[in-house]
Structure formats: structure tokens, C-alpha cells
Design an enzyme around this catalytic site. Structure first.
Site, PDB file in Angstrom:
ATOM      1  CD  GLU A 272      -0.660   4.035  -9.333  1.00 21.60           C
ATOM      2  OE1 GLU A 272      -0.203   2.887  -9.203  1.00 21.60           O
ATOM      3  OE2 GLU A 272      -0.269   5.001  -8.634  1.00 21.60           O
TER       4      GLU A 272
ATOM      5  CG  HIS B   3      -3.176  -4.308  -2.121  1.00 26.45           C
ATOM      6  ND1 HIS B   3      -2.828  -3.640  -0.969  1.00 26.45           N
ATOM      7  CD2 HIS B   3      -2.143  -4.130  -2.984  1.00 26.45           C
ATOM      8  CE1 HIS B   3      -1.627  -3.097  -1.127  1.00 26.45           C
ATOM      9  NE2 HIS B   3      -1.197  -3.377  -2.341  1.00 26.45           N
TER      10      HIS B   3
END
Length: 483
Positions: free
Chosen positions: A217, A286
């Protein structure tokens, strides 16, 4: 229309697995979030999670069956209202990730007017999300006095779409309109998107505009920011905004601050988008809701839609915006269907809240998936004689305080609803603004309903306790009304 539930791939290289156990039986009703079955490979045991409602009409592969090939129909899901006994196995259109490595998924007709699809169950992993199937378009030509449709011209034809489809169509329309727009991220191209949001884009626009990236990322967000500095308009997809923490330097120090630090000479027209907040049993790393985090940063715009029409209209506006936009979605909402206007170029302005339901007794303010709690609570409150006005913020930064203040001037009471943590949350910001701008109109303190102040548990019973619920919203609304 019935839907085949396919044996899902738990990873891009999976070819077969064992259907260990069914947790639902034939004839059982199924709703979004239900766990249907357990699947085992030599590496992991995963769960097949429903993302839509229906009835489990037929089980085609029994418990304990080994070496079930990816893409094999394992069950048939009947639509709500459809007779499960009349469903024919194998006659439905496949609807699950379930493709073997290297097998290209067919490209959907991205320009088919009125096309609407419905998701089916898929394995609950980041790499296994549903592919939709066609359903008949809905037409709404008279919206009456529904405040939620106020931005849409009277008489506009509507089609029913999932949030997933609306996001996909928004990107496709903007990519056709402007050849500087491109999409990048993990699995957005060959794999059709981890959540099937980019389904079909590779086939239409090619590999130069739909770019698969490595799992880094920090790296690909930086590439996107650099591309935006040179005049392109990247859409950067994060598989989950939890992993965007790897790229927070690029998002905040580079994208958000450069326009100011360059004296207005260097802008950054980029959209960072992907699922944010809790899904179902994906644990703490998450499930974090980052709406409050990013809304703290000058230079960023932060958007979090609830309905499919807002998802489409706001994403189109975000792509056209000259500023960096953090576009927060929710995995649970991806498969939910809403009416979407059938217009050539439908956009929704960033920074404008929407009165979703009118009322006189209490104002309930929420955004994103929090709207599910707010609207259900408002419905139950109405049965108890309390008319709640429900406001969907849609944009967290810049926040539309005026719409909230005007509502509170009418109702005298306010409850905020969000899945994020309580300290320094979006609800806290709303309460602070109301103290300044509507203090004389408040008949009771502003109450906040939030997620609990703990990392998200994995266990289903604890996860349920950690999230807000409708009963909490109802209790808060009654508390401020009966004060």
C-alpha cells in the site's frame, strides 16, 4: 431468479477444496451475513458467507465431500418470494468468485441500460467476493413526498442496483468521460476486483488504465499520488482501509498537504477508495472505522455513502474533484440494493447531507452503514408515537452542519449513530457543533451511539456486542424525548 452458489477460491492459486460442513439446510431462509458452510484446504479453513437474502433451495454437494473443484455449483439460492421447490439446479447463472487461476471472468455489458444484478454467497475472505447476476430493472416514476429522493427530478426512471454495481458504473462512466482517469490496486484487473467492484473494467479499458499492483500500500499509494501531481486522476483501491495505514504518510503528508505547501501550485486530484469498518467476523485488523481519523485532516475530503445512488453520484463527484478524496465504503452494503436514477450524468454534491426521513420529535444523524440502525430505529419509534427525522451526512468532511442544525431547531433533540469508537468520533464533532450553533434549541443533551471502546473481537457473539444496535438507538431517542 435463482442463483448457483459456486465453490469459491480461497486464493488465486486454489484449484479445489473440501466442503467440510453445511451450517444451513435446504429450505432455510438466508440473510446477509449468515454463514452457509465451511470449506477446508491444506492451508486454511474458511467460511462461506451470504451477502444477500433468499432461501437455500438445493444443496448440490454434501458435507465432507473432498476435491471439489473451484467454480463447481455447490448449492442453489432462490430469490425471496420464489418457490424453492421449483428451482432447477444448474439452471441459474453462476454467482460466486469460484474461478480457477488464469481463467478470465466474462466481461459484463458495462453499458447495458437498466442492468441490475444481485450478489450471491461467497467465501468470507478478501479475495473471494461475489459476482452479480442480472435482475429486472425497477421503475419508479412517482416518488411522492419521499425526502430521500428530493435531489432526483420528479418522474425520473429508476433502476434497482446494488452498491457494488453503482460504484462500478460510476468508475466506468468517468473513465469513458475522461481518459486521464485510471484505477489501480491489488487484484483490480485480472481478478476483477477483490470485492468485484472493478468487474469488467479491464476488458473495456485495458491494462494501462486498470492496473494490478503488488501488495504494498505504501508503494502503490505513492505511485498514485505522484500520478495525480502530474495531471492524471487515479482511483486507488485499498483492499481494506485498515491496510491504508501502511500508506498514511502518502495520504496525509503528500496528498492532503501539498496544495497548501506549494502555495496552490501543485494539486492532487486522487480518490482513495475501498471497504472501511466492520464486515462480519474479520477481527480487529480488518474492522476499524477510519471516518473520524481522516476527517481530522485539512486538505482531505471524506465521503461515506449509504445508498447505491449516493455511492454512484458521490464517487463521480469525487473523481472530478481537484482535491484528494477518501471514499469510505462498507463490505456489508456492497450487496444491498437501492433505486438508482437512470440519468445520463447523475452526480451528488460533496459536502451536502440528506434528510432521509422527516420527523418532528428527535433528529437521528448517521452515515454509511450506521444508517441501517438509524432507519430501523426510526421505524420502530414511529410505532411508539415518536417521529424521528433521520439525516444521512454522506460527507464527513466538509460536514454539512447547517442541515443538522436546522433539523435540531425543529426537533430540539439529537442522537448520533456510528460504528466508530466513541472518543474523538464523528458524533462527538456533531455534538460540539450543536452546542455552539443550536444550544438554545436543545431540550436535552445530544446522545451518541457508537461502537464499543475495544478492538473488534473475532467471535460472533462478542462482535455483535461491540457494534451498535437498533435497541440502543431507540433507547437513546426515548431518553431525550421523555426527558
Amino acid at each position: 431468479m435463482a442463483t448457483d452458489i459456486l465453490m469459491p477460491a480461497l486464493s488465486p492459486t486454489m484449484e479445489q477444496g473440501k466442503l467440510a460442513k453445511w451450517l444451513k439446510k435446504e429450505g432455510d431462509p438466508v440473510k446477509a451475513g449468515d454463514i452457509l458452510a465451511e470449506i477446508e484446504t491444506d492451508k486454511a479453513t474458511m467460511e462461506v458467507e451470504a451477502v444477500d437474502e433468499g432461501v437455500l433451495a438445493k444443496i448440490l454437494v454434501a458435507d465432507g465431500t473432498d476435491n471439489v473443484a473451484v467454480n463447481t455449483p455447490i448449492a442453489v439460492l432462490a430469490e425471496e418470494g420464489e418457490d424453492p421447490k421449483g428451482v432447477q439446479a444448474g439452471g441459474a447463472k453462476p454467482n460466486g468468485k469460484g474461478k480457477e487461476e488464469g481463467q478470465k471472468a466474462p466481461a459484463p455489458d458495462m453499458q447495458a441500460e437498466g442492468q441490475a444484478e444481485r450478489p450471491a454467497p461467497a467465501a468470507k475472505t478478501e479475495g473471494d467476493k461475489p459476482v452479480e447476476t442480472p435482475a429486472a430493472p425497477a421503475v419508479i416514476t412517482n416518488r411522492g413526498q419521499d425526502p430521500a429522493m428530493a435531489e432526483i427530478p420528479e418522474g425520473t426512471e429508476m433502476v434497482t442496483q446494488t452498491v457494488r454495481e453503482a460504484l462500478r458504473d460510476a468508475m466506468a462512466e468517468e473513465m469513458r468521460r475522461d481518459d486521464t482517469v485510471f484505477v489501480m490496486g491489488e487484484e483490480v484487473a485480472e481478478y476483477q476486483g477483490a470485492y468485484k467492484i472493478t468487474q469488467g473494467l479491464l476488458q473495456e479499458f485495458g491494462a494501462k488504465r486498470v492496473v494490478d499492483t503488488p501488495i504494498t500500500e505504501h508503494g502503490f499509494a505513492g505511485v498514485g499520488v505522484g500520478a495525480a501531481f502530474t495531471g492524471l486522476k487515479p482511483i486507488v483501491e485499498f483492499m481494506t482501509f485498515n491496510f491504508a495505514m501502511q500508506a498514511i504518510d502518502q495520504i496525509i503528508n503528500s496528498a492532503a498537504k501539498t496544495l497548501y505547501m506549494s502555495g496552490g501550485q501543485l494539486g492532487c486530484p486522487i480518490v482513495f477508495r475501498g471497504p472501511n469498518g466492520a464486515a462480519a467476523r474479520v477481527a480487529a485488523q480488518h474492522s476499524h472505522d477510519y471516518a473520524a481519523w481522516y476527517s481530522n485532516v485539512p486538505g482531505l475530503k471524506v465521503v461515506m455513502p449509504y445508498t447505491a445512488s449516493d455511492a454512484k453520484g458521490l464517487l463521480k463527484s469525487a473523481i472530478r474533484d481537484a482535491n484528494p478524496v477518501v471514499f469510505l465504503e462498507n463490505e456489508i452494503l456492497y450487496g444491498q440494493s437501492f433505486p438508482v436514477p437512470k440519468l445520463d450524468d447523475f452526480t451528488v454534491p460533496i459536502g451536502k447531507a440528506k434528510v432521509h426521513r422527516e420527523g418532528r420529535d428527535v433528529t437521528i444523524v448517521s452515515f454509511g452503514i450506521g444508517m441501517t440502525y438509524a432507519l430501523k430505529a426510526a421505524h420502530e419509534l414511529a410505532e411508539a408515537g415518536i417521529e424521528a427525522e433521520v439525516i444521512d451526512l454522506r460527507t464527513i468532511r466538509p460536514m454539512d452542519s447547517q442541515t443538522v442544525v436546522e433539523s435540531v431547531k425543529k426537533t430540539g433533540r439529537c442522537v448520533t449513530v456510528e460504528e466508530g469508537f466513541p472518543q474523538s468520533g464523528v458524533g462527538a464533532e456533531i455534538a460540539a457543533r450543536l452546542m455552539v450553533d443550536a444550544f438554545d434549541y436543545l431540550d436535552a443533551p445530544v446522545l451518541r451511539i457508537t461502537g464499543k471502546d475495544v478492538p473488534m473481537p473475532y467471535a460472533a457473539n462478542l462482535e455483535k456486542l461491540a457494534l451498535p444496535n437498533v435497541a440502543e438507538v431507540i433507547e437513546a431517542a426515548k431518553a431525550v424525548c421523555y426527558r
